[in-house]
Design an enzyme around this catalytic site. Structure first.
Site, mmCIF file in Angstrom:
data_model
loop_
_atom_site.group_PDB
_atom_site.id
_atom_site.type_symbol
_atom_site.label_atom_id
_atom_site.label_comp_id
_atom_site.label_asym_id
_atom_site.label_seq_id
_atom_site.Cartn_x
_atom_site.Cartn_y
_atom_site.Cartn_z
ATOM 1 N N CYS A 68 39.428 26.447 9.011
ATOM 2 C CA CYS A 68 39.109 27.018 10.322
ATOM 3 C C CYS A 68 40.089 26.499 11.382
ATOM 4 O O CYS A 68 40.270 25.287 11.518
ATOM 5 C CB CYS A 68 37.680 26.671 10.713
ATOM 6 S SG CYS A 68 37.203 27.350 12.320
ATOM 7 N N GLY B 128 43.083 39.178 3.531
ATOM 8 C CA GLY B 128 43.672 40.512 3.527
ATOM 9 C C GLY B 128 43.175 41.474 2.473
ATOM 10 O O GLY B 128 43.641 42.618 2.431
#
Length: 347
Positions: free
Chosen positions: A112, A225
């Site tokens: 993160c 993705g």
């Protein structure tokens, strides 16, 4: 009290858990992979490994009530808790709590990029501290019998995507971690926002492929993705598992063919309407517990993406589910605005 109700309060039960198979998982996403989203996901796939949002060690150790951070329903298994933290002792204590509550895996967030977690030495910034991550993994593994895994990036800022990633993986693997889920992008802690870090740094799938080739003894998963199950199947020629994030949330029907295409098992939902109706008893129970309808139905807004009436479905829920007293009638009315769909395969 049934198993689902027992698990709602949080503590472990003797309910048998499905065998943990991480071939396909849904990524941990803040504000998105809540317990209500995960219950919805289970109407679409029984086999995918689901992850919680990241929960910090401070929230678990000092927050109250603890069920707010750790509560789940038995239907959500297999289920992993993602922890945010860097103190080995606190992480070990939280891992033990997670095992007691019935989680199937504990995952350490090393990916993160937000400023808030950086300031607390949480997330992607830990890629600069492989010794600290290794110590945390070792302490967590000593505290539990369930798997302890790491989710990371291919690097941060000016790190070398080859040498620095290789050093990080080797160091943490030497401490006992054998499962890494790697987001195939760098995280730029300076200069890019968390949102930009999800899109701007280029994807580097070949780096993850090489990582697996260099470490056949490790489980290497790929994240970042992926938008279709064809994409996932193509990556599984090179890595051990795939993790899908935003697409699994924004276009949840993607999950409807996971079981058949990736696990050779029957898919639980014959149609989008069937999936929505399967969630209806859960919604009713959560409303009885005091949850607000919009907090539940917000996770379904993408279910009818691209379907005639899908926009009317979203608008009806957006305009009415937040109202005081909104209940199942609002949900049923929204479903009635979309023509019954035919069985269809996700892409």
């Amino acid at each position: 009290m049934n198993d689902m109700a027992t698990a709602t309060t949080g503590m472990n039960t003797d309910t048998a858990r499905p065998e943990l198979d991480r071939t396909f998982s849904v990524a941990p996403m803040m504000d998105w992979t809540t317990r209500d989203y995960r219950a919805f996901a289970r109407t679409l796939t029984r086999r995918a490994l689901l992850y919680t949002e990241m929960v910090t060690t401070g929230a678990i150790l000092h927050g109250s009530p603890r069920v707010r951070f750790l509560g789940f329903d038995a239907v959500e298994h297999p289920l992993a808790l993602q922890l945010g933290g860097s103190d080995a002792g606190e992480l070990a204590e939280c891992a033990a709590i997670a095992e007691a509550w019935g989680y199937d895996e504990v995952n350490l967030n090393v990916g993160c990029p937000s400023d808030r977690v950086q300031n607390n030495l949480i997330g992607a910034c830990l890629m600069a501290y492989p010794d600290k991550v290794a110590a945390a993994v070792k302490a967590m593994q000593a505290a539990v019998s369930i798997p302890v895994t790491v989710k990371c990036r291919i690097g941060i800022d000016d790190q070398d995507e080859d040498a620095d990633l290789a050093h990080f993986i080797q160091h943490v693997a030497d401490a006992g971690c054998n499962t890494f889920i790697v987001h195939a992008r760098k995280a730029w802690l300076e200069g890019l926002s968390p949102k930009q870090n999800r899109d701007v740094p280029p994807l580097n799938y070949p780096r993850i492929h090489r990582l697996k080739a260099q470490h056949p003894e490790l489980h290497i998963g790929l994240n970042g993705g992926l938008k279709t199950l064809d994409d996932c199947l193509g990556q599984l020629d090179h890595v051990d598992s795939v993790m899908v994030g935003r697409e699994a949330y924004q276009n949840p029907w993607l999950l409807a063919s996971v079981d058949s295409r990736l696990y050779d098992q029957p898919d639980p939902a014959e149609s989008r309407h069937a999936a929505a109706r399967a969630l209806r008893p859960y919604i009713a129970r959560r409303l009885e517990e005091g949850a607000r309808l919009n907090h539940l139905t917000r996770h379904l807004l993408g279910l009818f993406q691209g379907c005639p009436g899908g926009r009317r479905f979203r608008r009806h829920l957006s305009e009415n589910a937040h109202r005081d007293g909104a209940g199942l009638a609002v949900f049923d009315d929204a479903l009635g605005l979309v023509a019954e769909d035919q069985p269809a395969l996700a892409s």
